[in-house]
Design an enzyme around this catalytic site. Sequence first.
Site, PDB file in Angstrom:
ATOM      1  N   ASP A 374       0.397  -0.992   0.071  1.00  0.00           N
ATOM      2  CA  ASP A 374       0.324   0.053  -0.045  1.00  0.00           C
ATOM      3  C   ASP A 374       0.758   1.344  -0.513  1.00  0.00           C
ATOM      4  OD1 ASP A 374       1.151  -0.319   2.480  1.00  0.00           O
ATOM      5  OD2 ASP A 374      -0.983   1.069   3.365  1.00  0.00           O
ATOM      6  N   GLU A 375      -0.678   2.345  -0.127  1.00  0.00           N
ATOM      7  CA  GLU A 375       0.900   3.859  -0.500  1.00  0.00           C
ATOM      8  C   GLU A 375       2.047   3.425  -1.085  1.00  0.00           C
ATOM      9  OE1 GLU A 375      -0.352   4.852   4.556  1.00  0.00           O
ATOM     10  OE2 GLU A 375       1.661   3.818   4.050  1.00  0.00           O
ATOM     11  N   THR A 376       1.928   3.221  -2.327  1.00  0.00           N
ATOM     12  CA  THR A 376       3.057   4.185  -3.216  1.00  0.00           C
ATOM     13  C   THR A 376       2.921   4.831  -3.027  1.00  0.00           C
ATOM     14  OG1 THR A 376       1.155   3.207  -4.798  1.00  0.00           O
ATOM     15  CG2 THR A 376       3.057   1.240  -4.055  1.00  0.00           C
TER      16      THR A 376
END
Length: 570
Positions: A374-376
């Site tokens: 997540d959170e790229t």
Amino acid sequence: MSAYFIMVELLSQYYYKGEKGMRPSYKICILLISSLSILLGCNKSTKLLDKTPEMLGISVVDYDNIIPLPVLAIQDTNYFVLANTKQILVSASEPKLVKIASYLKKELSSVVKPSVLINVMSEKKLLDASLSPLNSAQSQIVLLVDSELAGGSEAYNIVIEKQLLRIIGGSEAGVFRGIQSLKQLIPLMIKGKQVALNTGVIKDYPRFEHRGFMLDVARHFYTVAEVKQIIDYLAEYKYNVFHFHLTDDQGWRINIPSWPKLTEVGSNSAVGKETCKNCFYSLDEYQEIVQYADERFITLIPELDVPGHVKAALASYPEELYCDGDKPDWPYTGIKVRVSSLCFSNLKIYDFFEDVVSEVAKRTTGQYIHVGGDETPKWVKHQDYADFMLKASNIISKHGKTMVGWTNDLGSVKGLSADVVGQDWSTKKHCCENTLNMAENGSKIIMSPANKTYLDLKYDKDAPIGLHWAGYNSIENSYNWDPELMIDGLTAKNIIGVEAALWGETIKSMADAQYMIFPRLLSLSEVAWSAQEKRTWSGFNNRLKNKVKYFEQQGIIYRSLSSKTLKGEK
Ligand code: TNX
């Protein structure tokens, strides 16, 4: 009346099996005999005693202190004196029980004599031994496995009679969970008094299969001894999954010999720290932690966070993992997220990922490897992300494991296998298209709503440490929720369990970790283990009050139970 109820309960449970053509096993006989003896004998024999336990200097503890709340706990008026325990009997057909018996003996060392024997015997002999009375000043503890026990492999029954205490588990794990309940009945320090347990029955099994806790050792490093200490806390409250967040922007914490710079360079930083000496685990230490967790029937899920959250890896191998070969800023001591990504056009990222997965998978006994996912950063194109995640999932399968990832991004990837498990952190009911996508595709979902399960959130606005991006998370708030009512459209059949998460941005020491964990770890253990309709905040709060003394005796730093932060608290 209560004993009658127990007997009816047990009888109905086994009668049902009988109807299906199964003959009641000897273990059932023991249970029934126990129930009968409680029904027929106990009240009478108490009256026959000419001295009360108090007169004999015996302190009888009751069953009110167990967290998470068990399915059923019924006590009678007679009692089992722990100091009279002569032996712990275990069945030879369950090899791990001997180790469990030693663990039990150690855990009971403040209340039983050092001379307690551990005797291994055949099931038949065990039955004879447990039914033949010892002399009146001697008692025995019997550990048994009954794979037919209602409630599954982690279920257990504790049956306590005057001279016989039995823990019957659905498997060895169930026996171990039962021991945790037994331990909680016994006050830690008893000066000059013998301890006895009321006779009675405890019957218990978990609501959810996955009861996890995530530790972020990347933002703040924990020594092996500290990690083991945390695993011990988990065991006490019947958690069965330890999610080990080993890598992030601020630090790479596991040594991979074929990529040595990951730790030579990438471990040498932490939040707020320009250097961090020896802030990583060798593969041997990793394996030692896996084994420590296994011995407590806790499955370790390692997390190798990709393709985002990788500054530490990029700083270690800019040419192999970064697009233009520039060195990213390093050390990274800040706490922003979405600040890094593997370079998708550089195919070496797959060699890197596979080498890391291969080393870690070899030393992981559980089925899963977490990849965060997540959170790229904003500049990452969806297709690149999706291609990478599909390949990552294949690499993990090739090494015999199954991928877990955060649903918010992973659920947007088409073509994932239904075996992949999703973890959801969302805080809103009407949300989560990607979570629902995964569930529809057959994936199981772990519930970690940030506003309830994130233990790095502040308790209230005055609390000395913690973030509050998802609100404040008071003890009551962490307790009062039902995982099945969190997301519209996500039903019980999709939910595999619950996970608490201790992210490390504001946690600088073990003392900080304890303050954030205690007592919310206990709230969430009850959310994950106990039946929703049986648990109440007021009941939990009363049991929690009894735990405060125990925390103090253990030297545990904990959040005060009053609703507001106290002046100078911590
Ligand atoms: C969210 S939700 C994160 C972590 C932070 C945490 C702080 C999710 C998967 N990631 O990167 O450490 O918030 O509370």
